[in-house]
Design an enzyme around this catalytic site. Sequence first.
Site, PDB file in Angstrom:
ATOM      1  N   HIS A 193      -6.578   8.141  -0.891  1.00  0.00           N
ATOM      2  CA  HIS A 193      -7.019   6.884  -1.013  1.00  0.00           C
ATOM      3  C   HIS A 193      -8.482   6.603  -1.423  1.00  0.00           C
ATOM      4  O   HIS A 193      -9.333   7.559  -1.517  1.00  0.00           O
ATOM      5  CB  HIS A 193      -7.345   6.485   0.882  1.00  0.00           C
ATOM      6  CG  HIS A 193      -5.922   6.459   1.582  1.00  0.00           C
ATOM      7  ND1 HIS A 193      -5.421   7.585   1.986  1.00  0.00           N
ATOM      8  CD2 HIS A 193      -5.073   5.681   1.633  1.00  0.00           C
ATOM      9  CE1 HIS A 193      -4.369   7.257   2.684  1.00  0.00           C
ATOM     10  NE2 HIS A 193      -4.127   6.062   2.438  1.00  0.00           N
ATOM     11  N   HIS A 224       1.758   4.497  -2.863  1.00  0.00           N
ATOM     12  CA  HIS A 224       1.673   5.693  -2.881  1.00  0.00           C
ATOM     13  C   HIS A 224       2.885   6.290  -3.520  1.00  0.00           C
ATOM     14  O   HIS A 224       2.866   7.409  -4.096  1.00  0.00           O
ATOM     15  CB  HIS A 224       1.791   6.386  -1.459  1.00  0.00           C
ATOM     16  CG  HIS A 224       0.375   6.204  -0.502  1.00  0.00           C
ATOM     17  ND1 HIS A 224      -0.624   6.553  -1.280  1.00  0.00           N
ATOM     18  CD2 HIS A 224      -0.151   5.544   0.512  1.00  0.00           C
ATOM     19  CE1 HIS A 224      -1.813   6.503  -0.313  1.00  0.00           C
ATOM     20  NE2 HIS A 224      -1.386   5.687   0.532  1.00  0.00           N
ATOM     21  N   HIS A 264       0.730  -1.130  -0.057  1.00  0.00           N
ATOM     22  CA  HIS A 264       0.000  -0.127   0.142  1.00  0.00           C
ATOM     23  C   HIS A 264       0.894   1.303   0.093  1.00  0.00           C
ATOM     24  O   HIS A 264       0.686   2.064  -0.898  1.00  0.00           O
ATOM     25  CB  HIS A 264      -0.985  -0.057   1.107  1.00  0.00           C
ATOM     26  CG  HIS A 264      -1.802   1.407   1.496  1.00  0.00           C
ATOM     27  ND1 HIS A 264      -3.116   1.364   1.249  1.00  0.00           N
ATOM     28  CD2 HIS A 264      -1.175   2.464   1.887  1.00  0.00           C
ATOM     29  CE1 HIS A 264      -3.413   2.574   1.674  1.00  0.00           C
ATOM     30  NE2 HIS A 264      -2.490   3.241   2.219  1.00  0.00           N
ATOM     31  N   GLU A 265       2.072   1.451   0.895  1.00  0.00           N
ATOM     32  CA  GLU A 265       2.840   2.417   0.975  1.00  0.00           C
ATOM     33  C   GLU A 265       3.704   2.637  -0.133  1.00  0.00           C
ATOM     34  O   GLU A 265       3.859   3.840  -0.845  1.00  0.00           O
ATOM     35  CB  GLU A 265       3.446   2.353   2.404  1.00  0.00           C
ATOM     36  CG  GLU A 265       2.758   2.476   3.557  1.00  0.00           C
ATOM     37  CD  GLU A 265       1.822   3.573   3.847  1.00  0.00           C
ATOM     38  OE1 GLU A 265       2.406   4.813   3.556  1.00  0.00           O
ATOM     39  OE2 GLU A 265       0.924   3.603   4.206  1.00  0.00           O
TER      40      GLU A 265
END
Length: 402
Positions: free
Chosen positions: A326, A223, A219-220
């Site tokens: 998000h 980003h 997830h990070e």
Amino acid sequence: MRIKASAYSALLSVVISTLVQACVHDDVQPPKIVRSSQARYPARRLSAVQPIRITFDTTSLSTTTASAAAKSEALTALSSVQIKLQNMLSVAPISGNLLIPRNCSKEWISGAYTGQCAEASSINKCGELTAIPSSHLDSLTIYDSSGSQTTVAAGSGIAKTDLVVYVTMIDTSSCSGATLAYAVPCHTGPLDRPIAGAINFCPSNLASTSAKVVDVALHEIIHVLGFSRLLFAFYRDENGNPRTPRCPAAAGCTSSDMDGYPPYNTRTSLFVTSNTTIFYTLRRGQLITYLSTPAVRAAARAYFACPSLPGAELENNGSASTARSHLEKRAYFDELMVGSVATYFPSLLSDVSLAALQDSGWYKVNYSAAGLYFASLRFGRGLGCGFHEVDCSATAAQDPPA
């Protein structure tokens, strides 16, 4: 099957009480992205691509006070992330060794050297914790008032790398609550594609949540790759053209805006993003934000069976740390790129998030490869436009069609 609103509220209460990651990405973003020069990284279309080469620089872990178990857990997660992303994403590769732009602390604002560097910065950081090694930094030419030029030499760079991510393991103030890790992009290269970022793992929160560390790390890093409100304004179309107009020609540019960048909004501390990328509309009695680029819009419409959907709804509730970077949790619930995840639900990477990376103009996406790692997202699937017109607390949630 229908779940009554009261039962749905109870379900959400369980989720909230078992959160293992509340993403703080937007809270730790740098004020602005630093772009590399076109001379160093000329524009290269996605005609000749190869799997993305990600280097995780773990030099700082040699001095971390984190336990060996926590360190091992983080490194294992990053190894898994590296493999998954190499199979899912391809890029126009960096030619030669990767070099990170060196910061300039003072620029000429008038005269023959307008826009050129007058003084090199002694501070070159990526994120809040990482000092970029001098061996990774590009050259920088300094112009003094007499017209003399001095060049700070480039380092050796990073071999066989399209993206470097600097890894730290420190319990910072951003590690409060259930945060396992957080990451930021910091420098861009060819066609504004991110070439450097930083991820920090929160060692005190790792031990009891190992099942989610890989999901959180992925997830990070997504980003860093581009799913971030800091980067939406830099997205490119399939021909390499900016989706958001750039200064000096763009509407709204001022004398303080830098050429090649979109106009900067000092009120929001964000670059202005075109309404074909970020789209706002009133829905459910509130202002809703959509990521509305072509592949994202098509993926969202196909998933929900709603031909009028403007795009993928972005989070607009919760803290500032989850808004705009998000997917909206009421619509996507257990998708990987919602702002929080819970122990009881596996995170699922959908075509919607992958489409965002495709629409950045920086990646060719292998959608089928994601199916090797993730089950299909089901929450809300096929429920039509009505699913987006009512508030989740005022109606029922439904299982998708079989």
